[in-house]
Design a protein around this motif. Structure first.
Motif, PDB file in Angstrom:
ATOM      1  N   VAL A 248       0.821  -1.215   0.000  1.00 59.30           N
ATOM      2  CA  VAL A 248       0.000   0.000   0.000  1.00 59.30           C
ATOM      3  C   VAL A 248       0.856   1.267   0.000  1.00 59.30           C
ATOM      4  CG1 VAL A 248      -1.611   1.376   1.378  1.00 59.30           C
ATOM      5  CG2 VAL A 248      -2.093  -1.042   0.933  1.00 59.30           C
ATOM      6  N   PRO A 249       1.844   1.413   0.898  1.00 53.30           N
ATOM      7  CA  PRO A 249       2.682   2.620   0.835  1.00 53.30           C
ATOM      8  C   PRO A 249       3.437   2.743  -0.491  1.00 53.30           C
ATOM      9  CG  PRO A 249       2.971   1.499   2.941  1.00 53.30           C
ATOM     10  CD  PRO A 249       2.199   0.572   2.054  1.00 53.30           C
ATOM     11  N   ILE A 250       3.923   1.616  -1.020  1.00 52.86           N
ATOM     12  CA  ILE A 250       4.682   1.657  -2.276  1.00 52.86           C
ATOM     13  C   ILE A 250       3.797   2.105  -3.428  1.00 52.86           C
ATOM     14  CG2 ILE A 250       5.864   0.224  -3.986  1.00 52.86           C
ATOM     15  CD1 ILE A 250       6.907  -1.471  -1.652  1.00 52.86           C
ATOM     16  N   MET A 251       2.597   1.525  -3.534  1.00 52.75           N
ATOM     17  CA  MET A 251       1.741   1.864  -4.674  1.00 52.75           C
ATOM     18  C   MET A 251       1.243   3.299  -4.572  1.00 52.75           C
ATOM     19  SD  MET A 251      -1.828  -0.217  -3.931  1.00 52.75           S
ATOM     20  CE  MET A 251      -3.091   0.410  -2.794  1.00 52.75           C
ATOM     21  N   ALA A 252       0.974   3.768  -3.341  1.00 51.43           N
ATOM     22  CA  ALA A 252       0.521   5.145  -3.175  1.00 51.43           C
ATOM     23  C   ALA A 252       1.626   6.121  -3.555  1.00 51.43           C
ATOM     24  CB  ALA A 252       0.088   5.375  -1.731  1.00 51.43           C
ATOM     25  N   LEU A 253       2.845   5.833  -3.117  1.00 51.64           N
ATOM     26  CA  LEU A 253       3.978   6.703  -3.422  1.00 51.64           C
ATOM     27  C   LEU A 253       4.249   6.742  -4.920  1.00 51.64           C
ATOM     28  CD1 LEU A 253       6.082   8.456  -1.968  1.00 51.64           C
ATOM     29  CD2 LEU A 253       7.614   6.471  -1.966  1.00 51.64           C
ATOM     30  N   LEU A 254       4.203   5.590  -5.564  1.00 53.07           N
ATOM     31  CA  LEU A 254       4.422   5.513  -7.007  1.00 53.07           C
ATOM     32  C   LEU A 254       3.393   6.353  -7.755  1.00 53.07           C
ATOM     33  CD1 LEU A 254       5.723   4.176  -9.537  1.00 53.07           C
ATOM     34  CD2 LEU A 254       4.046   2.326  -9.273  1.00 53.07           C
ATOM     35  N   TYR A 255       2.130   6.223  -7.372  1.00 59.07           N
ATOM     36  CA  TYR A 255       1.066   6.943  -8.065  1.00 59.07           C
ATOM     37  C   TYR A 255       1.180   8.441  -7.845  1.00 59.07           C
ATOM     38  CZ  TYR A 255      -3.622   7.706  -9.971  1.00 59.07           C
ATOM     39  OH  TYR A 255      -4.680   8.104 -10.743  1.00 59.07           O
ATOM     40  N   LEU A 256       1.493   8.843  -6.619  1.00 58.90           N
ATOM     41  CA  LEU A 256       1.570  10.268  -6.313  1.00 58.90           C
ATOM     42  C   LEU A 256       2.760  10.926  -7.000  1.00 58.90           C
ATOM     43  CD1 LEU A 256       0.612  10.309  -2.516  1.00 58.90           C
ATOM     44  CD2 LEU A 256      -0.821  10.822  -4.484  1.00 58.90           C
ATOM     45  N   ILE A 257       3.903  10.263  -7.035  1.00 61.60           N
ATOM     46  CA  ILE A 257       5.073  10.838  -7.694  1.00 61.60           C
ATOM     47  C   ILE A 257       4.812  10.995  -9.192  1.00 61.60           C
ATOM     48  CG2 ILE A 257       7.476  10.407  -8.365  1.00 61.60           C
ATOM     49  CD1 ILE A 257       7.881   9.108  -5.624  1.00 61.60           C
ATOM     50  N   GLY A 258       4.275   9.932  -9.816  1.00 61.77           N
ATOM     51  CA  GLY A 258       3.947  10.020 -11.239  1.00 61.77           C
ATOM     52  C   GLY A 258       2.913  11.083 -11.511  1.00 61.77           C
ATOM     53  N   GLY A 259       1.906  11.159 -10.637  1.00 60.55           N
ATOM     54  CA  GLY A 259       0.868  12.162 -10.811  1.00 60.55           C
ATOM     55  C   GLY A 259       1.392  13.580 -10.677  1.00 60.55           C
ATOM     56  N   LEU A 260       2.297  13.800  -9.725  1.00 63.61           N
ATOM     57  CA  LEU A 260       2.860  15.134  -9.529  1.00 63.61           C
ATOM     58  C   LEU A 260       3.657  15.593 -10.743  1.00 63.61           C
ATOM     59  CD1 LEU A 260       3.983  14.994  -5.783  1.00 63.61           C
ATOM     60  CD2 LEU A 260       2.176  16.425  -6.768  1.00 63.61           C
ATOM     61  N   VAL A 261       4.316  14.660 -11.404  1.00 69.80           N
ATOM     62  CA  VAL A 261       5.053  15.004 -12.621  1.00 69.80           C
ATOM     63  C   VAL A 261       4.092  15.566 -13.675  1.00 69.80           C
ATOM     64  CG1 VAL A 261       6.395  14.081 -14.552  1.00 69.80           C
ATOM     65  CG2 VAL A 261       6.897  13.342 -12.214  1.00 69.80           C
ATOM     66  N   ILE A 262       2.946  14.908 -13.828  1.00 69.68           N
ATOM     67  CA  ILE A 262       1.944  15.371 -14.802  1.00 69.68           C
ATOM     68  C   ILE A 262       1.394  16.729 -14.386  1.00 69.68           C
ATOM     69  CG2 ILE A 262      -0.234  14.834 -15.947  1.00 69.68           C
ATOM     70  CD1 ILE A 262       2.070  12.913 -16.613  1.00 69.68           C
ATOM     71  N   LEU A 263       1.090  16.890 -13.116  1.00 70.00           N
ATOM     72  CA  LEU A 263       0.501  18.151 -12.651  1.00 70.00           C
ATOM     73  C   LEU A 263       1.489  19.307 -12.758  1.00 70.00           C
ATOM     74  CD1 LEU A 263      -1.583  17.035  -9.537  1.00 70.00           C
ATOM     75  CD2 LEU A 263      -2.309  17.334 -11.896  1.00 70.00           C
ATOM     76  N   ILE A 264       2.764  19.035 -12.529  1.00 69.34           N
ATOM     77  CA  ILE A 264       3.762  20.092 -12.684  1.00 69.34           C
ATOM     78  C   ILE A 264       3.824  20.554 -14.145  1.00 69.34           C
ATOM     79  CG2 ILE A 264       6.257  20.562 -12.642  1.00 69.34           C
ATOM     80  CD1 ILE A 264       6.378  18.766 -10.139  1.00 69.34           C
ATOM     81  N   ALA A 265       3.701  19.588 -15.055  1.00 70.58           N
ATOM     82  CA  ALA A 265       3.706  19.940 -16.484  1.00 70.58           C
ATOM     83  C   ALA A 265       2.471  20.758 -16.850  1.00 70.58           C
ATOM     84  CB  ALA A 265       3.778  18.669 -17.333  1.00 70.58           C
ATOM     85  N   ARG A 266       1.377  20.583 -16.108  1.00 70.46           N
ATOM     86  CA  ARG A 266       0.131  21.319 -16.393  1.00 70.46           C
ATOM     87  C   ARG A 266      -0.180  22.337 -15.299  1.00 70.46           C
ATOM     88  NH1 ARG A 266      -1.957  20.925 -21.386  1.00 70.46           N
ATOM     89  NH2 ARG A 266      -4.080  21.132 -20.571  1.00 70.46           N
ATOM     90  N   ILE A 267       0.839  22.811 -14.607  1.00 69.15           N
ATOM     91  CA  ILE A 267       0.647  23.655 -13.431  1.00 69.15           C
ATOM     92  C   ILE A 267      -0.185  24.904 -13.727  1.00 69.15           C
ATOM     93  CG2 ILE A 267       2.808  24.930 -13.790  1.00 69.15           C
ATOM     94  CD1 ILE A 267       1.396  23.798 -10.394  1.00 69.15           C
ATOM     95  N   GLU A 268      -0.051  25.462 -14.913  1.00 70.90           N
ATOM     96  CA  GLU A 268      -0.790  26.687 -15.238  1.00 70.90           C
ATOM     97  C   GLU A 268      -2.297  26.450 -15.345  1.00 70.90           C
ATOM     98  OE1 GLU A 268      -0.385  28.085 -19.424  1.00 70.90           O
ATOM     99  OE2 GLU A 268       1.005  26.384 -19.613  1.00 70.90           O
ATOM    100  N   TYR A 269      -2.698  25.182 -15.487  1.00 70.56           N
ATOM    101  CA  TYR A 269      -4.124  24.876 -15.641  1.00 70.56           C
ATOM    102  C   TYR A 269      -4.771  24.356 -14.348  1.00 70.56           C
ATOM    103  CZ  TYR A 269      -2.875  25.200 -20.570  1.00 70.56           C
ATOM    104  OH  TYR A 269      -2.410  25.646 -21.789  1.00 70.56           O
ATOM    105  N   ILE A 270      -4.003  24.293 -13.269  1.00 74.44           N
ATOM    106  CA  ILE A 270      -4.554  23.783 -12.010  1.00 74.44           C
ATOM    107  C   ILE A 270      -5.689  24.665 -11.481  1.00 74.44           C
ATOM    108  CG2 ILE A 270      -4.041  23.194  -9.613  1.00 74.44           C
ATOM    109  CD1 ILE A 270      -3.001  21.213 -11.737  1.00 74.44           C
TER     110      ILE A 270
END
Length: 466
Positions: free
Chosen positions: A218-240
């Protein structure tokens, strides 16, 4: 089959659009006020109890789990395909505003799941060999110690066995099979065999092996998803900012996107939020109390506060990450659905081929590439769905034990493994609809018992300091 699918779909629409919308929100509101907003007052306490002594190598046995292991087992059940496929489907059908209603359900659901965990602790039983069992069937019998209680407990047990133990395994396995096939081109039967073998190893080991796996995965899968997700959100930061604006705008004016009258559009947005919110965080459904019942804590209140954190992690963190990724990439800026209206929305969906099963892949791919999107979602979904299969199997097993005795549980495990294998090979809308129906049927006896035992829940709250 078509007639049965139509009938089940109509039942689900009635339950999710009317009965469950009022029932879940009503019960959540009821326990929120009866517990004096326990989800707010005791949130910090729950977080501290959940993670203050967190360990990836906690001690567990048939005689109970650590508080974190119980939380990890519950979160493993909560964080599944509902957080990716379910959330995507809610956004497609109900618009981005459906996410707002998921948040509402989760907020009030934290009070509901507090009550569930407290009652599971209060009514759990210990067998002669020291094994601990607990869950709604036991507090339903406490609430109604007569034939009516026996009927309700039996109804709940049958519903959860079918919904989570059998149909749920098929749904989760199907999601793994489809996404892994798209990402890695592995034959469905190969994926099915692998998942079935891995699941069988855990099933044989019982609750101690399940807890040992979930506290790590559970901690591993949550961390993996959040790190990957943050990469996408940083790329789209202006649209948050526009992303959050979409969520709140379409929560109250969904007709601007979905078309039709405001009444129909609003009902669609709310019902999608309620139905998929239930499928995701499971508050009020009666599934996760099975995990919280076996936690070794000093007081039922202690595990009640930990249970609330599970809903927050599921909806407030993981599901919200999915929503932000999908909406920021597809519904804002240069996204294909950014300028859609009631007249063009469905036409754009049809022309782009966007569905609930590929929406997240397309969202990630819009920032990276098709292959990266498929691989990222496939890996995350594998962890989400596989961990859910493990916990759901355990929840169903407890109820199979309740109905047919300990010796019959081997039959249950064999049947579950068969459903897992079949789930990777076939895709059937009827299976999804049946699981939704039995999910919702579980709510009714569970909620009745929660309301009947309100005084027991309240008695476990810390006394006010004068």
């Amino acid at each position: 089959m078509e007639i049965l699918l139509k009938t089940v779909s109509q039942i689900n629409s009635c339950l999710s659009d009317y009965v469950l919308t009022f029932l879940l929100v009503g019960v959540g509101l009821f326990f929120t006020f009866k517990t004096r907003f326990v989800q707010v007052r005791c949130f910090r306490e729950g977080w501290r109890r959940a993670f203050g002594k967190m360990s990836l190598h906690g001690k567990s046995s048939q005689n109970g789990l650590s508080s974190f292991q119980a939380l990890a087992t519950a979160v493993a059940a909560q964080v599944g395909t509902g957080n990716i496929v379910g959330a995507s489907g809610a956004i497609l059908i109900g618009g981005p505003g459906a996410i707002f209603w998921m948040w509402i359900i989760a907020f009030f659901g934290m009070a509901t799941i507090y009550a569930e965990a407290v009652l599971a602790q209060e009514t759990r039983i210990k067998e002669s060999d020291g094994t601990i069992h607990g869950g709604p069937v036991y507090y339903i019998k406490r609430a109604f110690p007569n034939r009516f209680g026996t009927f309700l407990a039996g109804l709940f047990a049958v519903a959860i066995i079918i919904s989570l133990g059998f149909m749920g395994c098929m749904v989760q396995a199907n999601s793994i099979g489809e996404t892994c096939h798209n990402a890695f081109h592995i034959p469905a039967w190969g994926i099915g065999i692998a998942i079935t073998i891995f699941a069988a190893i855990i099933f044989i080991g019982g609750i101690s092996r399940l807890a040992s796996v979930t506290e790590k995965i559970v901690p591993i899968m949550a961390l993996l998803y959040l790190i990957g997700g943050l990469v996408i959100l940083i790329a789209r930061i202006e649209y948050i900012p526009a992303t959050f604006a979409c969520i709140f705008k379409y929560a109250f004016m969904p007709e601007a996107l979905l078309g039709g009258g405001i009444g129909y559009a609003l009902k669609t947005a709310i019902s999608q939020g309620v139905k998929r919110g239930l499928f995701s965080n499971e508050a009020g459904m009666g599934s996760t109390p099975h995990a919280h019942a076996v936690a070794n804590v000093e007081k039922p209140h202690d595990q009640g506060t930990v249970a609330m954190i599970g809903v927050f992690i599921d909806t407030g963190i993981v599901l919200t990450m999915t929503a932000l990724i999908v909406i920021s990439t597809l519904y804002t800026g240069n996204g294909p659905l950014a300028n859609a209206t009631g007249e063009t929305y469905q036409a754009i969906l049809n022309s782009t081929g966007l569905t609930k099963t590929n929406l997240m892949q397309q969202a990630v791919a819009s920032v990276t590439s098709d292959s990266v999107g498929n691989i990222f979602v496939a890996i995350c979904l594998f962890f989400f769905a596989y961990s859910t299969i493990l916990s759901w199997n355990y929840f169903g097993k407890i109820n199979f034990h309740y109905l047919f005795g300990k010796k019959a549980t081997i039959l249950y495990s064999i049947l579950s493994l068969c459903f897992i294998m079949i789930g990777t090979l076939v895709k059937n809308d009827l299976v999804w609809e049946l699981q939704d129906m039995f999910n919702q049927l579980m709510v009714l006896p569970n909620v009745l018992a929660l309301l009947a035992l309100t005084s027991l829940v309240i008695s476990n709250l810390p006394q006010k300091k004068h």
